[in-house]
Design an enzyme around this catalytic site. Structure first.
Site, short mmCIF file in Angstrom:
data_model
loop_
_atom_site.label_atom_id
_atom_site.label_comp_id
_atom_site.label_asym_id
_atom_site.label_seq_id
_atom_site.Cartn_x
_atom_site.Cartn_y
_atom_site.Cartn_z
CB ILE A 1 -0.88 -0.23 1.15
CG1 ILE A 1 -1.84 -1.24 1.20
CG2 ILE A 1 -1.46 1.24 1.37
CD1 ILE A 1 -2.86 -1.50 2.32
CG HIS B 1 -9.50 -4.99 -7.84
ND1 HIS B 1 -8.80 -5.32 -6.81
CD2 HIS B 1 -10.82 -5.42 -7.59
CE1 HIS B 1 -9.47 -5.64 -5.70
NE2 HIS B 1 -10.87 -5.90 -6.15
CG LEU C 1 -6.69 -1.10 -1.09
CD1 LEU C 1 -5.29 -0.75 -1.56
CD2 LEU C 1 -6.67 -1.80 0.06
CD GLN D 1 -11.76 -12.51 -20.49
OE1 GLN D 1 -11.93 -11.68 -21.16
NE2 GLN D 1 -12.06 -13.84 -21.05
C1 GRF Z 1 -3.94 -10.32 -10.30
O1 GRF Z 1 -5.25 -11.22 -10.27
C2 GRF Z 1 -4.37 -8.89 -10.52
O2 GRF Z 1 -5.69 -8.66 -10.73
C3 GRF Z 1 -4.14 -8.70 -9.00
O3 GRF Z 1 -3.12 -9.38 -8.55
C4 GRF Z 1 -3.16 -10.48 -9.48
C5 GRF Z 1 -1.66 -10.49 -10.04
O4 GRF Z 1 -1.25 -11.54 -10.71
N1 GRF Z 1 -4.05 -7.05 -8.66
P1 GRF Z 1 0.03 -11.58 -11.61
O5 GRF Z 1 1.36 -11.48 -10.69
O6 GRF Z 1 -0.06 -10.75 -12.46
O7 GRF Z 1 0.07 -13.15 -12.03
#
Ligand code: GRF
Length: 225
Positions: A103, A120, A155, A184
């Site tokens: 954070i 996210h 956040l 996706q």
């Molecule tokens: C993903 O699900 C992203 O949405 C979230 O953290 C995860 C990261 O996965 N913020 P990666 O390290 O990109 O495989």
């Protein structure tokens, strides 16, 4: 100066990616940026964890990497300022959070306002924080997905740039739903970074506009890779 093909040699947007773990979104961005017509290049990858698997992936692709452990800093802002200095050293114009699990102080999103994005794995503003796919299953929603948004000090908030939706299927577990959403993410994030590289993103009054994409457009990708 024209390139040998005669196309104008336009400077590409320099992207800095921040990770903490496996870096599959980072890998999707690196792959997209390998196309000669992609308008952005990955200038550096920085992790707050020395052992993040994504650092090896990035180094293997010839991208400058750096680990900056937050543990050695007395407070959040001094860590944020060092990360920022490293990004600026690489000429970064867009900071992309890809599973970055630290954070920020409010200084960092203010400093990079409009040039800092996150992905996210839920359809924000629903399901913030951690284990959001399980939160979606617990809530009984029938549609979930992922969101790319501008980062603000709060956040998992900030103006939404784009979302991609997936169905929640009978029998889904946190793992199966996460996998479906991640497919996706790997398509949505490179698309949004492309939009930044093409200079098509603007923000006003908390709403993002993408030149050439009508407001409220829904991105429905097929679930197949
Ligand atoms: C993903 O699900 C992203 O949405 C979230 O953290 C995860 C990261 O996965 N913020 P990666 O390290 O990109 O495989």
């Amino acid at each position: 100066m024209p390139t040998p093909s005669g196309a104008p040699d336009v400077a590409k947007l320099k992207v800095g990616i921040l990770i903490s773990g496996r870096g599959s979104n980072m890998a999707a961005l690196i792959k997209a940026a390998q196309a000669s017509d992609y308008p952005a290049e990955i200038a550096c990858v920085i992790s707050n964890k020395e052992n993040a698997a994504g650092l090896k992936t990035a180094a293997g692709a010839g991208i400058p990497t750096m680990a900056i452990s937050h543990r050695i800093y007395p407070d959040r802002e001094s860590f944020d300022r060092d990360v920022s200095a490293a990004l600026e050293k690489h000429g970064v114009g867009l900071v992309v959070l890809a599973g970055f699990m630290r954070i920020f102080s409010s200084w960092f999103p203010r400093h990079w306002a409009g040039r800092l994005i996150n992905i996210h794995p839920s359809l924000l503003p629903s399901f913030k924080g951690l284990h959001v796919q399980q939160q979606a299953l617990d809530a009984g929603v029938t549609v979930s997905g992922c969101t790319v948004h501008l980062v603000i000090p709060d956040l998992d908030a900030g103006p939404i740039i784009a979302q991609a939706a997936v169905p929640v299927l009978a029998g889904d577990t946190e793992e199966t739903l996460s996998t479906r959403i991640l497919r996706q993410e790997h398509r949505l994030y490179p698309l949004v970074v492309r939009w930044f590289g093409e200079g098509r993103i603007s923000e006003s009054g908390g709403k993002v506009a993408v030149k050439g994409v009508p407001p409220g457009s829904t991105l429905l990708f097929s679930d197949e890779p």
